[in-house]
Design a protein around this motif. Structure first.
Motif, mmCIF file in Angstrom:
data_model
loop_
_atom_site.group_PDB
_atom_site.id
_atom_site.type_symbol
_atom_site.label_atom_id
_atom_site.label_comp_id
_atom_site.label_asym_id
_atom_site.label_seq_id
_atom_site.Cartn_x
_atom_site.Cartn_y
_atom_site.Cartn_z
ATOM 1 N N THR A 12 -4.628 -5.932 -1.295
ATOM 2 C CA THR A 12 -4.082 -5.514 0.001
ATOM 3 C C THR A 12 -5.205 -5.276 1.003
ATOM 4 O O THR A 12 -5.189 -5.795 2.114
ATOM 5 C CB THR A 12 -3.300 -4.194 -0.150
ATOM 6 N N CYS A 13 -6.184 -4.488 0.588
ATOM 7 C CA CYS A 13 -7.225 -4.081 1.538
ATOM 8 C C CYS A 13 -8.256 -5.177 1.757
ATOM 9 O O CYS A 13 -9.062 -5.098 2.677
ATOM 10 C CB CYS A 13 -7.866 -2.787 1.065
ATOM 11 N N TYR B 211 -3.772 5.717 -1.275
ATOM 12 C CA TYR B 211 -2.537 5.406 -0.551
ATOM 13 C C TYR B 211 -1.538 6.529 -0.793
ATOM 14 O O TYR B 211 -1.478 7.085 -1.873
ATOM 15 C CB TYR B 211 -1.937 4.092 -1.070
ATOM 16 N N GLN C 116 3.298 -5.249 6.913
ATOM 17 C CA GLN C 116 2.146 -6.006 7.410
ATOM 18 C C GLN C 116 1.810 -7.170 6.482
ATOM 19 O O GLN C 116 1.203 -8.135 6.893
ATOM 20 C CB GLN C 116 0.943 -5.052 7.480
ATOM 21 N N PHE C 117 2.202 -7.055 5.220
ATOM 22 C CA PHE C 117 1.795 -8.063 4.240
ATOM 23 C C PHE C 117 2.846 -9.152 4.042
ATOM 24 O O PHE C 117 2.727 -9.967 3.134
ATOM 25 C CB PHE C 117 1.487 -7.396 2.887
ATOM 26 N N LYS D 250 -13.875 -8.739 8.221
ATOM 27 C CA LYS D 250 -12.580 -8.456 7.591
ATOM 28 C C LYS D 250 -11.661 -9.678 7.725
ATOM 29 O O LYS D 250 -10.924 -10.018 6.803
ATOM 30 C CB LYS D 250 -11.953 -7.218 8.232
ATOM 31 N N ILE E 75 -3.033 5.181 9.169
ATOM 32 C CA ILE E 75 -3.910 4.007 9.057
ATOM 33 C C ILE E 75 -3.094 2.755 9.430
ATOM 34 O O ILE E 75 -1.858 2.813 9.497
ATOM 35 C CB ILE E 75 -4.535 3.920 7.639
ATOM 36 N N PRO E 76 -3.768 1.638 9.679
ATOM 37 C CA PRO E 76 -3.073 0.499 10.281
ATOM 38 C C PRO E 76 -1.849 -0.019 9.520
ATOM 39 O O PRO E 76 -0.833 -0.351 10.142
ATOM 40 C CB PRO E 76 -4.165 -0.575 10.340
ATOM 41 N N CYS E 77 -1.898 -0.091 8.200
ATOM 42 C CA CYS E 77 -0.734 -0.660 7.498
ATOM 43 C C CYS E 77 0.472 0.278 7.618
ATOM 44 O O CYS E 77 1.619 -0.168 7.590
ATOM 45 C CB CYS E 77 -1.057 -1.002 6.045
ATOM 46 N N THR F 205 0.833 -1.205 0.000
ATOM 47 C CA THR F 205 0.000 0.000 0.000
ATOM 48 C C THR F 205 0.871 1.261 0.000
ATOM 49 O O THR F 205 0.392 2.333 0.358
ATOM 50 C CB THR F 205 -0.939 0.022 1.230
ATOM 51 N N CYS G 50 -5.971 -7.337 4.575
ATOM 52 C CA CYS G 50 -5.282 -6.629 5.645
ATOM 53 C C CYS G 50 -5.736 -7.209 6.991
ATOM 54 O O CYS G 50 -6.902 -7.526 7.173
ATOM 55 C CB CYS G 50 -5.661 -5.164 5.482
ATOM 56 N N CYS H 286 -9.223 1.390 9.534
ATOM 57 C CA CYS H 286 -9.254 1.513 8.069
ATOM 58 C C CYS H 286 -9.723 0.203 7.475
ATOM 59 O O CYS H 286 -9.330 -0.874 7.902
ATOM 60 C CB CYS H 286 -7.876 1.877 7.535
ATOM 61 N N SER H 287 -10.556 0.329 6.458
ATOM 62 C CA SER H 287 -11.014 -0.845 5.723
ATOM 63 C C SER H 287 -11.431 -0.384 4.347
ATOM 64 O O SER H 287 -11.784 0.788 4.150
ATOM 65 C CB SER H 287 -12.211 -1.445 6.446
ATOM 66 N N ASP H 288 -11.409 -1.303 3.389
ATOM 67 C CA ASP H 288 -11.954 -1.027 2.059
ATOM 68 C C ASP H 288 -11.419 0.257 1.447
ATOM 69 O O ASP H 288 -12.163 1.037 0.852
ATOM 70 C CB ASP H 288 -13.495 -0.976 2.110
ATOM 71 N N ASN H 289 -10.141 0.468 1.608
ATOM 72 C CA ASN H 289 -9.514 1.576 0.892
ATOM 73 C C ASN H 289 -9.307 1.138 -0.554
ATOM 74 O O ASN H 289 -9.366 -0.048 -0.875
ATOM 75 C CB ASN H 289 -8.162 1.907 1.551
#
Ligand SMILES: Cc1cc2nc3c(=O)[nH]c(=O)nc-3n(C[C@H](O)[C@H](O)[C@H](O)COP(=O)(O)OP(=O)(O)OC[C@H]3O[C@@H](n4cnc5c(N)ncnc54)[C@H](O)[C@@H]3O)c2cc1C
Ligand code: SF4
Ligand code: SF4
Length: 409
Positions: free
Chosen positions: A259-260, A146, A44-45, A368, A169-171, A26, A263, A195-198
């Motif tokens: 990614t989203c 992003y 994170q990924f 999620k 945001i979390p990532c 991201t 996550c 954060c979600s669904d970015n």
């Protein structure tokens, strides 16, 4: 036109290097640093280690005897909250940016790293270093997309800033925490938002194009917890669209990047304080996670009205419905052929007596987690072993999803 190119500007957008090409990325900014290889440790990924980082940041990992920590990560207390004087341009009442203002006003930090809108596209986030409280007003509100927030850590250090705050945001926050020790700052305050669904800003514009004849006049959008999207327009009028009436069947199946969809941290568990809305029943929702988080909330004094969050309804049915739809969608937007895609894709949004307050937040976190496992299993099975933390497996277990051979370390 806002000029943010001058380093002396109160809201400075330093030039950043090109991003290194990465799969499942991201663009948090680490790949643009002088050590792009740090992504291996920070991402994170790749191979996240939440228990260790929770212990470093909060003094302990999430505690199974406090059930909500299994959903939301370690916290001292959760609150419903609102600024008594909501700020113009804020996404909700502006608690996130007001904390940044207070940190600058009180001299607790030299700079705040956060996002401002691109001067040519209000929906595009641009990472900035803010050095005056007044500058924070430019950063209010949500952008979709992003932008390499952490690429500003090196310019911040080069400017001699010793104490900083990061709103992210979390990532972004995961990578920040993974690298924090070696960054060399005296103090870093972290204000996280859920954060979600970015999606990419370009994709988001395709969505806006479907919502209004003049999409440029849309100045605000939020997916509210009462199953409506709220749109505000530049002429002052407001539109509330029930989710089921959104024209999303017209969007491409890959509208949400992988990614989203995969996550593993919705609620920003490594922030000192998380400032969101989804457990707030129409107000904001705060998770004060550690001593530093208390300090941040304390900066608001009586500017913030707080109360105990409520919880109602049952999430099991909506989460099971969501799971079924994600399975049927086979990797795309679920059941696109149905006249209204949103029923299947977010079946959880629709029940008349659905989960509310904290139960709504728990439902979203479980959904999620379901998405993470199902999408990774389908598209990146080789990543599962390292990428899916134990807390995600625990969240999906009640829905009959269990690790298969080779999916756990
Ligand atoms: C893509 C996205 C999805 C979100 N989804 C949820 C959700 O599902 N549930 C929930 O409770 N909250 C979600 N949030 C957070 C929510 O939108 C609010 O930001 C939060 O509740 C704080 O509100 P506020 O009025 O205090 O924020 P403000 O005071 O208005 O400040 C907002 C802050 O967010 C930063 N920001 C804006 N856009 C971005 C971006 N694209 N990337 C990084 N930082 C950004 C701004 O720079 C600013 O510092 C999401 C945020 C984003 C960016
Ligand atoms: S998200 Fe950040 S840490 Fe992960 S690969 Fe991209 S730049 Fe690197
Ligand atoms: S949904 Fe997750 S991966 Fe996507 S932008 Fe938000 S925190 Fe990052």
């Amino acid at each position: 036109m806002v000029d943010r190119s001058d380093p002396a500007s109160a809201v400075w957008a330093p030039p950043v290097a090109e991003a290194a090409p990465r799969d499942l990325c991201t663009d948090c900014g680490v790949s643009r640093s002088s050590e792009p290889k740090q992504c291996g440790q920070a991402c994170q990924f790749i191979k996240p280690d939440y228990p260790s980082l929770e212990k470093i940041v909060h003094g302990r990992a999430r505690d199974a005897t406090r059930p909500d920590e299994m959903f939301f990560g370690p916290f001292r207390r959760m609150l419903r909250a609102a600024l008594t004087h909501p700020r113009d341009g804020a996404q909700w009442t502006g608690i996130a940016t007001r904390i940044g203002e207070r940190l600058l006003e009180t001299g607790a930090v030299d700079a705040v790293l956060t996002m401002a809108p691109d001067p040519d596209d209000k929906w595009k986030p641009v990472p900035v270093l803010v050095t005056t409280a007044a500058g924070m007003a430019q950063c209010r509100g949500m952008r979709m997309g992003y932008a390499p927030l952490l690429a500003l850590l090196e310019p911040a250090r080069q400017r001699g800033f010793k104490r900083i705050a990061v709103i992210g945001i979390p990532c972004q926050v995961y990578a920040l925490r993974a690298l924090e020790k070696k960054l060399g700052f005296e103090k870093i305050f972290v204000v996280g938002t859920p954060c979600s669904d970015n999606t990419t800003t370009a994709n988001f514009h395709r969505f806006l194009d479907l919502l209004a004849d003049d999409p440029d006049s849309i100045i605000y959008l939020e997916f509210r917890a009462d199953y409506h999207v709220e749109l505000r327009f530049s002429d002052g009028h407001v539109k509330e669209i029930p989710f089921l009436q959104l024209p999303i069947s017209k969007l491409p199946p890959d509208f949400f990047p992988m990614t989203c969809r995969t996550c593993v941290d919705y609620t920003n568990v490594l922030a000192d304080i998380t400032v969101g809305y989804m457990g707030g029943e129409g107000q904001q929702w705060l998770l004060v996670r550690n001593e530093r988080g208390e300090e941040l909330l304390g900066l608001l004094g009586d500017e913030a009205r707080t109360s105990t969050p409520g919880s109602a309804g049952k999430r099991g049915g909506p989460v099971r419905g969501f799971l079924g739809n994600v399975e049927l969608a086979a990797g795309g937007l679920p059941l696109r052929s149905m006249p209204n895609w949103l029923r299947p894709i977010v079946g959880w949004l629709m029940p008349k007596i659905g989960p509310r307050g904290l139960e709504f937040a728990r439902a979203r976190v479980e959904m999620k987690a379901v998405e993470t496992v199902l999408h990774l299993r389908r598209q990146y099975p080789q990543r599962m072993k390292n990428m899916v933390p134990a807390h995600v497996w625990a969240l999906v277990e009640p829905y009959g999803i269990k690790p298969e051979s080779g999916e756990r370390p």
